[in-house]
Motif scaffolding. Structure first.
Motif, PDB file in Angstrom:
ATOM      1  N   SER A 259      13.944  19.122  56.092  1.00  0.00           N
ATOM      2  CA  SER A 259      12.600  19.414  56.298  1.00  0.00           C
ATOM      3  C   SER A 259      12.452  19.947  57.617  1.00  0.00           C
ATOM      4  O   SER A 259      13.717  20.035  57.952  1.00  0.00           O
ATOM      5  CB  SER A 259      11.586  18.254  55.507  1.00  0.00           C
ATOM      6  OG  SER A 259      11.674  17.763  54.640  1.00  0.00           O
ATOM      7  N   ASP A 283      10.315  21.513  51.900  1.00  0.00           N
ATOM      8  CA  ASP A 283       9.109  20.966  52.795  1.00  0.00           C
ATOM      9  C   ASP A 283       8.454  21.128  54.243  1.00  0.00           C
ATOM     10  O   ASP A 283       9.908  20.675  54.760  1.00  0.00           O
ATOM     11  CB  ASP A 283       9.073  19.231  52.805  1.00  0.00           C
ATOM     12  CG  ASP A 283       8.795  18.960  50.856  1.00  0.00           C
ATOM     13  OD1 ASP A 283       8.358  19.201  50.553  1.00  0.00           O
ATOM     14  OD2 ASP A 283       9.737  17.692  50.677  1.00  0.00           O
ATOM     15  N   ASN A 316       6.783  23.942  50.570  1.00  0.00           N
ATOM     16  CA  ASN A 316       5.955  22.788  50.675  1.00  0.00           C
ATOM     17  C   ASN A 316       4.952  22.207  52.029  1.00  0.00           C
ATOM     18  O   ASN A 316       5.940  22.749  52.627  1.00  0.00           O
ATOM     19  CB  ASN A 316       6.299  21.464  50.178  1.00  0.00           C
ATOM     20  CG  ASN A 316       7.067  22.458  48.816  1.00  0.00           C
ATOM     21  OD1 ASN A 316       6.179  22.994  47.724  1.00  0.00           O
ATOM     22  ND2 ASN A 316       8.078  21.502  48.140  1.00  0.00           N
TER      23      ASN A 316
END
Length: 632
Positions: A259, A283, A316
């Motif tokens: 991430s 993410d 995201n």
């Protein structure tokens, strides 16, 4: 990412050491273990990122060599291919690759490693033990030479404290450095008896437990006069894009999802864009403060830009609303930071990493390092401007500072950022260049520090000399290169990397920093300084790269910091804490190293809006909390 701990010539009380190792269990909650033989104690806490199988647990022993390893080697698969002709591998981990590379090439193997690391290798046959830290000090390594012979070492200072605290005494020079910088440089430690292995160094403990050390990487070469300079903008942009994209791609190697931090600023946004080009999904995490806090801080709304980037790149985004309980958080973050470090960005990092960890994330990319390498800080531009300001006749300059001193830095809860910056600028603009850069980011000048902490004056010159020795490594290089080099050796490793490592590992997460990569760093010092700051554009060459990846409104948005809105909170939730920690006789005002009246004056001028003292006052809070955590 992991925690390592070892004692060479450990004596006969292993249980005490096993308990001490548990103080850094947060660095590796997935597995733990220890090795004890012939007076050699090695312990490890594992955060499983590569080869999640228990066969890669540590300490890892094979063929007479034993290793405890903290970090990641991003090119381990290429090195493994080279080694397959000479050995059989029993894991898919980078740990085994480091061990076999050491067996094949010894310390020369370190030149092959691309990554962040701190490790120890013990050779059972020769009785020798080695400690190693990566070239830029991304991973920490403290060591304590034992009385008589031998050494203890650990990823975190608290682990050495757990085993040897009665032998440690407060280092007043380190405390003085902390007051000046809000961090402690690598040549000092808050305890007199403990040292930090310098970045790019090996430390050898022979069979008789005698210690010697030497560098395997020479960062001085980065600013050597024979270093060729890239002056072509086209070449610089193309080269930087290629090397940075390669670095980002290499930093994605993992057996768990990767991430990223996403502040909506240039650095993190560019890394996310490049990572997104390699991944199907990504993410990201950002933080958001209240409108009132942003107003008092005169800070831009990072979350707004982060949401724009996330939408543009189709990633995201988890936005974390920040209104922390600082009274509860301060003892925790100070505990994890090990030494008195006064940057509130550590709390921001901890909150993001905790949120990410709750969602199962173990690895996050960060844009840290770009400002240091490409001239991104205001102090860089300000120091350059100061050299031109000094050319204005003194008669014209003389009335400026007295007039500016009369102006407030905030009115009716709104921060006056131009006044704040102007007052800061005039505090160093007329000094000689080395002193000017030093004062551009330290909290106090000599006289103010002596008033605040009278005993600190005796240590000021040695701290200043250490700074100037680094700054003047090659005085023939352009001023911006010298500032960037100094930041890399001081600010980047001792502040930004330190709080990022401790805060992220406190949440059992690993932060990777693609900008702080050997190839990226070396290229950055080849790019001509006029391509780093061009006109009024900082990080010019990096922005030209980013234009290919991001919307212009992101590339050229106002710069903001990653810190908390302290100016707002000083007048609200921090007021009582400042009264207790700083002004009371039970706090700093009652300690023998501080002048109560000077502390009172600093706080009062901040509360009346005459001076912007929020950052140094925050550091005083962390310093007092450190004293309380250590029962001092």
């Amino acid at each position: 990412m992991c925690g390592i701990f070892g004692v060479i010539n450990c004596g006969s009380d292993p249980e005490r050491l096993i308990q001490a190792a548990k103080t850094q269990a947060h660095r590796g909650p997935d597995a733990s273990g220890h090795y004890l033989r012939n007076g050699i104690f090695l312990a490890h806490q594992r955060l499983s990122i590569l080869d999640l199988n228990s066969r890669s647990d540590q300490p890892f022993a094979k063929g007479g060599l034993v290793i405890v390893f903290n970090g990641e080697i991003y090119n381990f698969r290429e090195i493994r291919q080279e080694l397959k002709r000479h050995c059989d591998f029993i894991t898919d981990s980078d740990t085994e690759v480091v061990l076999e590379a050491w067996r094949k090439w010894g310390p020369d193997s370190l030149q092959k490693l691309r990554g962040m690391f701190a490790f120890s290798i013990h050779d059972e046959a020769s009785g020798q033990t080695w400690l190693v830290r990566d070239p830029f000090g991304i991973k920490p390594l403290f060591y304590y030479p034992l009385s008589g012979a031998g050494v203890a070492f650990a990823s975190e200072l608290k682990t050495l404290e757990a085993a040897f605290r009665p032998q440690f005494s407060l280092n007043l020079e380190a405390m003085t450095a902390s007051l000046l910088y809000a961090f402690i440089p690598e040549n000092l430690c808050i305890w007199n008896e403990v040292k930090k292995l310098p970045p790019g160094y090996c430390l050898k403990i022979d069979a008789n437990h005698q210690i010697s050390s030497y560098p395997f990487y020479h960062p001085d070469q980065l600013v050597a006069p024979e270093q060729p300079s890239i002056t072509s903008e086209i070449e610089a942009v193309a080269s930087l894009e290629q090397v940075l994209l390669e670095s980002v791609k290499s930093h994605l190697v993992a057996d768990v999802p990767v991430s990223a931090f996403l502040s909506g600023g240039l650095d993190s946004s560019l890394l996310v864009a490049m990572a997104r080009s390699e991944l199907e999904t990504l993410d990201c995490y950002t933080i958001e403060f209240s409108e009132q806090a942003r107003k008092a801080e005169a800070m831009t709304d990072d979350a707004h830009y982060a949401k724009q980037v996330a939408k543009h790149l189709k990633v995201n985004l988890d936005t974390i609303q920040v209104e922390p309980d600082l009274a509860s958080l301060l003892p925790i973050i100070v505990h994890h930071l090990d030494e008195p470090i006064g940057d509130s960005a550590a709390i921001s990092t901890l909150l993001i990493c905790e949120s990410a960890r709750e969602q199962g994330v173990k690895v996050l990319l960060s844009g840290m390092g770009a400002d240091e390498l490409f001239g991104g800080y205001r102090k860089h531009a300000a120091t350059l401007i100061a050299q031109r300001y000094k050319q204005i006749p003194a008669l014209l300059r003389a009335p400026v500072k007295p007039l500016l001193d009369m102006l407030p830095v905030s009115v009716a809860g709104r921060g006056l950022i131009p006044v704040r910056w102007a007052k800061r600028f005039l505090g160093f603009a007329e000094l000689p260049v080395a002193d000017s850069f030093f004062r551009s980011y330290t909290y106090y000048d000599r006289d103010t520090l002596a008033d605040l902490s009278p005993n600190s004056e005796r240590h000021f010159d040695s701290i200043l000399k250490n700074h100037h020795d680094i700054f003047n490594t090659d005085h023939h290089r352009p001023l911006l290169d010298r500032m960037c080099y100094t930041d890399m050796q001081l600010f980047m490793v001792s502040l930004n990397q330190t709080y990022t490592d401790r805060a992220s590992m406190a949440a059992s997460t690993e932060v990777r920093v693609p900008f702080i990569d050997k190839k990226v760093v070396e290229l950055s010092f080849r790019i001509a300084s006029e391509l780093k700051i061009k006109g009024n554009q900082s990080k010019y060459v990096l922005k030209k790269v980013a234009e290919k990846w991001l919307p212009r409104e992101i590339v050229y948005r106002p710069k903001s910091s990653f810190t908390l809105p302290l100016r707002s909170w000083m007048s609200t939730q921090l007021t009582d804490m400042v009264d207790d920690y700083v002004l009371s006789d039970n706090g700093l005002a009652g300690r023998p190293w501080f002048n109560k009246q000077a502390l009172t004056d600093m706080v009062e001028r901040d509360r009346k809006g005459r001076n912007d003292n929020a950052q140094p006052i925050w550091h005083l809070l962390t310093l007092e909390q450190w004293f309380r955590n250590h029962d001092l």
